[in-house]
Design a protein around this motif. Structure first.
Motif, PDB file in Angstrom:
ATOM      1  N   PRO A  14       0.810  -1.236   0.000  1.00 34.92           N
ATOM      2  CA  PRO A  14       0.000   0.000   0.000  1.00 34.92           C
ATOM      3  C   PRO A  14       0.830   1.266   0.000  1.00 34.92           C
ATOM      4  O   PRO A  14       0.344   2.326  -0.372  1.00 34.92           O
ATOM      5  N   GLU A  15       2.075   1.179   0.434  1.00 39.54           N
ATOM      6  CA  GLU A  15       3.006   2.303   0.359  1.00 39.54           C
ATOM      7  C   GLU A  15       4.316   1.786  -0.216  1.00 39.54           C
ATOM      8  O   GLU A  15       4.781   0.713   0.162  1.00 39.54           O
ATOM      9  N   ASP A  40      -1.320  -0.767  -6.247  1.00 42.28           N
ATOM     10  CA  ASP A  40      -2.458  -0.697  -5.321  1.00 42.28           C
ATOM     11  C   ASP A  40      -2.032   0.066  -4.070  1.00 42.28           C
ATOM     12  O   ASP A  40      -1.800  -0.518  -3.014  1.00 42.28           O
ATOM     13  N   ALA A  42      -2.384   3.030  -1.033  1.00 43.47           N
ATOM     14  CA  ALA A  42      -3.436   3.538  -0.149  1.00 43.47           C
ATOM     15  C   ALA A  42      -3.782   4.988  -0.462  1.00 43.47           C
ATOM     16  O   ALA A  42      -4.904   5.430  -0.224  1.00 43.47           O
ATOM     17  N   THR A  43      -2.837   5.734  -1.009  1.00 45.91           N
ATOM     18  CA  THR A  43      -3.050   7.160  -1.234  1.00 45.91           C
ATOM     19  C   THR A  43      -4.018   7.427  -2.377  1.00 45.91           C
ATOM     20  O   THR A  43      -4.142   6.628  -3.301  1.00 45.91           O
TER      21      THR A  43
END
Length: 204
Positions: A14-15, A40, A42-43
């Motif tokens: 995610p990061e 993919d 998160a931001t």
């Protein structure tokens, strides 16, 4: 039911560190055959997503690995990625297909819903994914292999298994899915290359 070994579909963490992750990704793609990588993050920051898309495309493109982005199909079109993975089932398949064109990859995550997956396929999704395989809906006591076996025997649209895959689940599912999706299962390991190798070894 498929008789071929499923292809590998990777999902980014995610990061990511855009300066360091491409090197790790390159080592992984050079060590293992991978069909697709999904960005993919998160931001929702478009600038961050665009920079990340450019960074991974520089790794995937020369290795002939498809690169898609989660949900942000307009960014896929702007950055030259190969398509989009929609996390809300069939809802946006038609819009994404219209916006990206016939050649783009459009995938749809459908949880454990056969109806949603069939609708996504009818609307033009190139694949559907079920999961999380290790979660309460598809996990222990719910025979996830039954869902994948039914789909592969009944529907021609390719199917992806994702979420919580370990060697035991890989061993149970590999004959009835077209793609196995790995994300945190490998990135959380100190040696993602070796971890993916162990998961691949569980197929057959």
């Amino acid at each position: 039911m498929t008789t071929e070994t499923p292809q590998i579909y990777l999902v980014t963490p995610p990061e990511i560190d855009a300066a360091r992750f491409p090197e790790t990704l390159a080592r992984l793609l050079d060590a293992h055959p991978v069909a697709c990588l999904r960005l993919d993050l998160a931001t929702r920051d478009e600038d961050v997503l665009i920079r990340a898309a450019d960074a991974i495309r520089a790794v995937t493109e020369p290795r002939d690995v498809a690169a898609i982005v989660a949900d942000h199909w307009k960014i896929a079109g702007r950055t030259g990625l190969d398509g989009v993975h929609l996390g809300d089932g069939a809802r946006r398949v038609k819009a994404a297909r219209a916006g990206l064109g016939a050649e783009a990859i459009v995938g749809a995550f459908c949880g454990a819903s056969r109806h949603d997956a069939m609708t996504a396929g009818e609307m033009g999704a190139d694949y559907v994914s079920f999961g999380p395989v290790g979660g309460p809906d598809l996990g222990a006591g719910h025979a996830p292999d039954d869902l994948f076996a039914w789909w592969s025997e009944t529907i021609e649209v390719p199917v992806v298994a994702e979420g919580g895959l370990d060697p035991d689940r890989v061993g149970a599912l590999w004959r009835t899915t077209d793609f196995l999706s790995f994300g945190e299962e490998i990135w959380s390991d100190d040696d993602p290359v070796a971890r993916l190798g162990a998961l691949r070894a569980a197929m057959g």
